[in-house]
Design an enzyme around this catalytic site. Structure first.
Site, PDB file in Angstrom:
ATOM      1  N   ASP A  57      39.041  33.277  36.452  1.00 34.91           N
ATOM      2  CA  ASP A  57      38.131  34.069  35.628  1.00 34.91           C
ATOM      3  C   ASP A  57      37.703  33.324  34.368  1.00 34.91           C
ATOM      4  O   ASP A  57      37.217  33.941  33.411  1.00 34.91           O
ATOM      5  CB  ASP A  57      38.801  35.384  35.213  1.00 34.91           C
ATOM      6  CG  ASP A  57      38.550  36.502  36.226  1.00 34.91           C
ATOM      7  OD1 ASP A  57      37.873  36.232  37.232  1.00 34.91           O
ATOM      8  OD2 ASP A  57      39.032  37.630  36.012  1.00 34.91           O
ATOM      9  N   ASP A 110      50.415  46.023  36.912  1.00 35.45           N
ATOM     10  CA  ASP A 110      51.588  45.748  37.741  1.00 35.45           C
ATOM     11  C   ASP A 110      52.516  46.958  37.824  1.00 35.45           C
ATOM     12  O   ASP A 110      52.984  47.334  38.892  1.00 35.45           O
ATOM     13  CB  ASP A 110      52.330  44.520  37.209  1.00 35.45           C
ATOM     14  CG  ASP A 110      52.470  44.536  35.688  1.00 35.45           C
ATOM     15  OD1 ASP A 110      52.177  45.589  35.069  1.00 35.45           O
ATOM     16  OD2 ASP A 110      52.852  43.504  35.108  1.00 35.45           O
TER      17      ASP A 110
END
Length: 566
Positions: free
Chosen positions: A189, A342
């Site tokens: 990214d 997460d």
């Protein structure tokens, strides 16, 4: 269906709670029958104070002149302060004290439970293999053994990781696994064209060596890390992969990482995640990194180990773990609704009945934040995201049908309420606000067990699994005291969804173990003076110092004005 591990965990928790209450009772410490306010607060009536205040404010001039001027005026104002302090401020703070006492007991019981399980695991030498089946795979070079190996994909999300991109890519490409059964996926990214070009060239270099490596980019950074991982899961070749290993850009797994983790998933169809422990390449470079290591040692040795050994549930650490692809898809995939994607995935997968395994013997090298600012941003993101996830997923936990009531209690009470809300709140409010203010409010009653016994118990629990770090414990106490302000602000931001609750900031790495001198370093940017000075911490310490400086002059609860003008 309730499992033996869950029953054992509940039993240990009950014993921890009973032990804490028994200790408090035997010491004669617990006394909730004491009045909310003592001393000056007794006999305070609003009907009398309002006219009295009007008289003091309106006609104080003549009275002061008749009595000698300024001295009587100061005494009148001080009497106003004493009455308001005893009738309004002290009772309000007293309620806050008892709330903090209850929260402190919750915190010490939770810590005692985790520590007892962790010590028990250590004492009996418990290993995940006792509960979950594990068998080694045949040699990767043997034709017969190659057929046993499942398809695995390694995902490496990164963002402008100039200093460390070679470390993670190289370590992933050198994993011991059949080349035709392994895909390395680099999710880049990066917004810097120069860095993107270097990462792509590195991928091409490994591809020329026969590694099946894929370089994936996006047109926008929507969703940040969760968005990048979601994009990677949408690739066609991902469908053939049974398991997904994830490593952040600064993580360097050992070559046998997959050989030691994937068998747990292969032989236990109800297991969704195998989490390894973090190791650090720069934990001795400064006092800051040494203190951080203490924090992470407690997290892995105590919290993760206790959750895995009892309820087979804990939070995925976002890296150094292997997921079952089916579990990710059943849970709804990666979501970017919080800054702890997460933890979000782990909770949703657990609600579907999946189990997790923590293997502390497997360690993956990584890098600790090297500056105080980077560490604060990391901790704010984690604390804010955890509290925000609690707000968004609590109802889903309550109505879940695939987990037991004991596991629901553990997730809502221990995992979310105590660790994400109670811990940051009580640490800041009680020790950094109420205790300093009590010096100038003698009517306030604070039980000694709440400010002495409980902190001492928490200190012992923290150090019992970290005896090698005992010499830096005083610095850890001071450091954590400062961090409580930031963590409480982060928890409130996440719970109330205040401005910036979903802000993602990448933790800057410096590549502590990089030996390639040909990799150019990013140019240093000049920092403004206000960026070099931690103004919030300094301001809070100044406020606390001002609060504790004007102590009461008298020692028998008979208050007199601190100033007398002649």
């Amino acid at each position: 269906m309730v499992e033996a591990g869950e029953i054992g965990g509940a039993a240990v928790f009950a014993l921890a709670a009973a032990a804490a209450l028994s200790a408090a009772s035997s010491l004669g410490a617990v006394d909730f029958l004491r009045p909310l306010a003592v001393g000056g607060g007794a006999g305070f009536e609003w009907d009398g104070v309002v006219p009295w205040l009007i008289g003091v404010l309106g006609g104080g001039g003549e009275a002061a002149a008749a009595a000698g001027g300024v001295s009587v005026g100061v005494a009148a104002w001080y009497e106003v302060w004493v009455r308001v302090r005893g009738g309004v401020i002290a009772p309000t703070l007293q309620v806050a004290v008892w709330v903090c006492m209850v929260m402190s007991v919750m915190l010490v019981v939770e810590a005692t439970f985790n520590s007892a399980v962790s010590l028990g695991v250590k004492a009996i030498g418990w290993r995940p293999e006792w509960r979950f089946k594990w068998e080694p795979l045949a040699g990767a070079d043997e034709e017969k053994g190659r057929g046993e190996y499942p398809m695995v994909m390694v995902q490496i999300p990164m963002y402008n990781e100039l200093e460390v991109y070679k470390l993670s890519i190289g370590a992933a490409c050198e994993l011991k696994w059949p080349k035709d059964k392994l895909i390395v996926q680099v999710l880049d990214d990066s917004t810097d064209p120069f860095i993107k070009n270097l990462v792509e060239l590195e991928c091409e270099s490994w591809a020329s060596k026969g590694v099946n490596i894929k370089y994936v980019t996006r047109s926008s950074r929507k969703g940040f890390k969760a968005g990048a991982l979601k994009k990677g899961m949408e690739c066609d070749y991902t469908k053939q992969c049974e398991y997904i290993a994830i490593f952040d850009a600064d993580f360097q797994p050992e070559p046998d990482f997959l050989l030691r983790t994937v068998p747990f998933l292969m032989h236990n169809p109800d297991v969704a995640l195998v989490q390894a422990r973090w190791a650090f390449v720069n934990d001795t470079t400064s006092l800051l990194t040494r203190v951080q290591k203490m924090f992470f040692d407690y997290h892995f040795k105590v919290e993760q180990e206790a959750g895995s050994a009892t309820f087979a549930f804990f939070s995925f650490n976002g890296t150094a773990g292997v997921w079952r692809t089916t579990a990710i898809n059943e849970a709804g995939g990666w979501k970017d609704r919080t800054t702890v994607e997460d933890m979000d995935l782990a909770v949703r997968a657990s609600l579907n009945g999946w189990k997790f395994i923590y293997v502390g013997d497997i360690r993956v090298k990584s890098e600790l934040p090297s500056t105080y600012g980077a560490y604060c941003r990391q901790q704010f993101r984690w604390a804010c995201g955890g509290a925000n996830l609690f707000r968004k997923i609590a109802m889903d936990v309550l109505v879940a049908k695939d987990i037991s009531l004991l596991k629901k209690f553990y997730m809502l009470y221990s995992f979310f309420l105590v660790r994400r809300v109670v811990a940051p709140m009580v640490a800041c409010v009680l020790y950094n606000i109420i205790v300093p203010l009590s010096v100038m409010i003698p009517e306030l009653f604070i039980p000694i067990w709440g400010v002495a016994y409980i902190p001492m118990a928490l200190l012992i629990i923290t150090t019992i699994r970290n005896p090698r770090n005992l010499h830096i414990m005083p610095f850890w106490i001071l450091f954590e005291s400062v961090m409580t302000v930031l963590r409480m602000r982060a928890a409130l931001t996440g719970l109330m969804e205040l401005s910036g609750f979903n802000k993602w900031t990448v933790t800057k790495k410096i590549g502590s173990s990089v030996e390639d001198t040909q990799v150019p370093l990013l140019p240093k940017t000049r920092k403004r003076l206000r960026d070099r000075i931690n103004l919030p911490e300094i301001g809070f310490s100044d406020l606390t110092s001002l609060a504790i400086s004007p102590a009461a002059n008298d020692e028998d609860n008979t208050l007199t004005p601190p100033l007398q003008w002649n």
